[in-house]
Scaffold this motif. Structure first.
Motif, short mmCIF file in Angstrom:
data_model
loop_
_atom_site.label_atom_id
_atom_site.label_comp_id
_atom_site.label_asym_id
_atom_site.label_seq_id
_atom_site.Cartn_x
_atom_site.Cartn_y
_atom_site.Cartn_z
N ASP A 126 0.83 -1.20 0.00
CA ASP A 126 0.00 0.00 0.00
C ASP A 126 0.86 1.25 0.00
OD1 ASP A 126 -2.39 -1.45 0.12
OD2 ASP A 126 -2.17 -1.69 2.31
N ALA A 127 0.53 2.17 -0.90
CA ALA A 127 1.22 3.47 -0.90
C ALA A 127 0.69 4.30 0.27
CB ALA A 127 0.97 4.20 -2.21
N ILE A 128 1.54 5.13 0.81
CA ILE A 128 1.14 5.98 1.94
C ILE A 128 0.34 7.16 1.40
CG2 ILE A 128 1.99 7.49 3.77
CD1 ILE A 128 4.34 5.61 4.09
N THR A 129 -0.80 7.42 2.01
CA THR A 129 -1.66 8.53 1.59
C THR A 129 -1.67 9.60 2.67
OG1 THR A 129 -3.61 7.44 2.49
CG2 THR A 129 -3.13 7.08 0.16
N THR A 130 -1.85 10.84 2.24
CA THR A 130 -1.94 11.95 3.18
C THR A 130 -3.30 12.60 3.03
OG1 THR A 130 -0.89 13.37 1.53
CG2 THR A 130 0.53 12.44 3.21
N SER A 131 -3.83 13.09 4.13
CA SER A 131 -5.17 13.68 4.11
C SER A 131 -5.17 15.17 3.82
CB SER A 131 -5.85 13.44 5.47
OG SER A 131 -5.07 14.01 6.51
N SER A 132 -3.98 15.78 3.82
CA SER A 132 -3.92 17.22 3.60
C SER A 132 -3.79 17.51 2.11
CB SER A 132 -2.71 17.82 4.34
OG SER A 132 -1.54 17.20 3.92
N GLY A 133 -4.84 18.02 1.52
CA GLY A 133 -4.81 18.44 0.12
C GLY A 133 -4.92 17.28 -0.83
N GLN A 134 -5.09 17.64 -2.12
CA GLN A 134 -5.20 16.63 -3.15
C GLN A 134 -3.84 16.22 -3.66
OE1 GLN A 134 -8.17 18.73 -5.73
NE2 GLN A 134 -9.02 16.69 -5.94
N MET A 135 -3.78 15.01 -4.21
CA MET A 135 -2.56 14.54 -4.85
C MET A 135 -2.34 15.38 -6.09
SD MET A 135 -1.78 10.78 -6.41
CE MET A 135 -2.51 10.01 -4.99
N THR A 136 -1.12 15.81 -6.29
CA THR A 136 -0.82 16.65 -7.44
C THR A 136 0.15 15.99 -8.37
OG1 THR A 136 0.91 17.76 -6.22
CG2 THR A 136 -1.26 18.80 -6.18
N GLY A 137 0.09 16.35 -9.63
CA GLY A 137 0.98 15.81 -10.64
C GLY A 137 2.25 16.59 -10.74
N PRO A 138 3.04 16.35 -11.78
CA PRO A 138 4.36 16.93 -11.92
C PRO A 138 4.37 18.44 -11.93
CG PRO A 138 4.07 15.12 -13.46
CD PRO A 138 2.77 15.34 -12.83
N MET A 139 3.40 19.08 -12.54
CA MET A 139 3.43 20.53 -12.64
C MET A 139 2.34 21.17 -11.80
SD MET A 139 5.97 21.22 -14.44
CE MET A 139 5.68 22.94 -14.76
N GLY A 140 1.87 20.44 -10.80
CA GLY A 140 0.90 21.01 -9.91
C GLY A 140 -0.52 20.72 -10.31
N GLY A 141 -0.74 20.07 -11.44
CA GLY A 141 -2.08 19.73 -11.86
C GLY A 141 -2.58 18.52 -11.12
N LYS A 142 -3.87 18.27 -11.18
CA LYS A 142 -4.43 17.13 -10.48
C LYS A 142 -3.98 15.85 -11.14
CE LYS A 142 -8.52 19.66 -8.93
NZ LYS A 142 -9.98 19.75 -8.94
N GLY A 143 -3.66 14.88 -10.32
CA GLY A 143 -3.19 13.61 -10.85
C GLY A 143 -4.29 12.91 -11.64
#
Length: 492
Positions: A126-143
């Motif tokens: 399992d990858a570790i997930t964080t609850s603060s904010g959305q996951m972002t892609g390389p340039m700050g866009g949504k994954g």
């Protein structure tokens, strides 16, 4: 009586005046010596920085050229912007390793390291997930669908990665990756990820490529840990692994395999280590001829430049000390000589009336001050290093503060202003947070330990300056001797 003997007897007879002259001369020589030692130590530190700190050149895709091409392709045939049919795509050309090998053969290049960044999806763990904010892609866009939850950093070796070389990351268990791991599926994972999934060295983990079409098995050969929570936070996932603990290190060959067959024998960036910072310009000029406009070469000698700038400030301060103390010392000794002449008018008058030449009278004063100078230089040689070390510590501390403030105002770490910079993702091919900062701190530590050392050369220079000071002082006061009329003095 010989003028040299008279000078010696006078120094012995007038103990109070002799002590005062020794005190004044020693103080002058002490600060002149401190200035000379600080300047010499600063110059030596700058020279040492050329060998110990080094510099790099980073070969990566030319982002400006890629953006320009994207804008041109989005324009219509009449030169007006066409209505976008979809989201613009930025095409970045990977670096061919064959080109990197040609550059590596240039004179002045010591070694090179390869970096490839991509993402994958965890399968057997399992990858570790964080609850603060959305996951972002390389340039700050949504994954999106093409972005996995694991960041894969492909390297030639972990030692060549900026985070490991700067000791931001350290191997806690097992080993790091080396050149022998090329074409293998060996992996180094972070301690948090290992703890969360009860993984240890020797275990096998399974991941899928970002498109989730292929599965790969990786063998854990090492577990690394961030030196501090701050560096962990700043090293956040750039390729989709929202939490920095999801960053794993593999050989660049495996990272290319994840990206696809067309990326074989390529890299996102290649970092060339230059033997000395002074050769960066010549190596960059020669390497530029071997690449096309689609690629760019970025020099990174920031640590060396920081040392040079800081030491330049120290050298400037040392020069001011030498000149100010030398000028002030000359004035002070000149005034003392004038007062001595006034005090000893009767003695000088008798000598002149007995047929002593004025030149010998002046020579007597010179011998007196010369003996005092020898004592002063001896005291300065003994205590100069102590005073020099104290002054150097204060000056270097001030220079470091000024240099650090200047570099912070220059923009983001690495001076490249974000992604693509030599200190950012392009340099290491991985989320790096602020790599390079640790090397700057090491450079500052070397400056803080700037040590002065009394040498024969510094003593010789000090003696020469002291000799010049007493000569000027005696010449300034000689006018009083030349104007004296022995007959009028004796009658008076």
């Amino acid at each position: 009586m010989n003028f040299a003997k008279r000078a010696w007897l006078n120094l012995i007879a007038k103990k109070g005046r002799t002590a005062l002259l020794i005190l004044v001369t020693s103080a002058i020589m002490l600060f002149v010596m401190a200035g000379l030692l600080i300047k010499s130590a600063a110059n030596q530190a700058t020279e040492n920085a050329k060998d110990s700190i080094g510099a790099t050149l980073t070969l990566s895709a030319n982002r400006e050229a890629a953006f320009k091409k994207m804008r041109e392709s989005a324009a219509s045939s009449d030169g007006q912007p066409a209505k976008p049919s979809g989201k613009p795509s930025l095409s970045m050309s990977p670096v061919k390793l064959s080109t990197a090998e040609k550059i590596a053969q240039l004179t002045g290049v010591e070694s090179y390291s390869v970096a490839v960044s991509t993402s994958a999806n965890a399968k057997s763990f399992d990858a570790i997930t964080t609850s603060s904010g959305q996951m972002t892609g390389p340039m700050g866009g949504k994954g999106g669908a093409s972005t996995g939850d694991i960041t894969v950093s492909g390297v030639s070796s972990t030692a060549s990665n900026a985070n490991f070389s700067d000791k931001t990351y350290v191997i806690k268990k097992g080993r790091g990756l080396t050149a022998s791991d090329k074409n293998t599926n060996n992996v180094v994972i972070k301690s948090e990820l290992a703890t969360e999934n009860d993984l240890k060295v020797g275990d096998t983990i399974t991941i899928k490529n970002a498109a989730k079409t292929k599965t790969y098995k990786l063998k854990v050969v090492g577990i690394y840990k961030a030196k501090s929570t701050a560096s962990t936070t700043m090293g956040g996932g750039m390729m989709g692994g929202g939490d920095p603990s999801n960053t794993i290190f593999t050989s660049y060959t495996f990272a290319n395999t994840l990206k696809g067959t067309k990326y074989k024998d390529t890299a996102d960036s290649v970092v060339f280590t230059v033997t000395t910072p002074s050769k960066v310009a010549s190596v960059k000029k020669a390497a530029t001829k071997l690449i096309s406009s689609k690629f760019s070469l970025t020099a990174d000698d920031q640590s060396y430049q920081m040392v040079r700038q800081s030491m330049s400030s120290v050298t400037s301060f040392a020069d001011k000390i030498v000149w100010l103390v030398a000028i002030a010392g000359t004035i002070i000794l000149a005034l003392i000589v004038v007062l001595m002449i006034r005090e000893r008018r009767f003695e000088i008058g008798i000598l002149l009336s007995l047929g002593e030449k004025r030149a010998k009278v002046i020579a007597q004063f010179f011998v007196e001050l010369f003996v005092i100078l020898l004592v002063g230089v001896g005291i300065a040689s003994a205590g100069g290093q102590f005073v020099g070390d104290k002054l150097a510590a204060q000056v270097v501390s001030s220079a470091q503060t000024t240099t650090s403030s200047t570099s912070q105002l220059g923009g983001m770490p690495g001076g490249q202003g974000g992604p693509g910079g030599t200190q950012g993702g392009s340099r290491t091919g991985a989320p790096s947070g602020m790599p390079g900062q640790a090397s700057q701190q090491k450079a500052q530590a070397k400056q803080a330990k700037l040590a002065t050392k009394v040498t024969f050369k510094s003593v010789a220079i000090l003696f020469g300056l002291g000799l010049a000071i007493i000569l000027i002082a005696i010449l300034a006061g000689a006018g009083g001797i030349l104007r004296l009329n022995p007959k009028r003095i004796l009658i008076g």
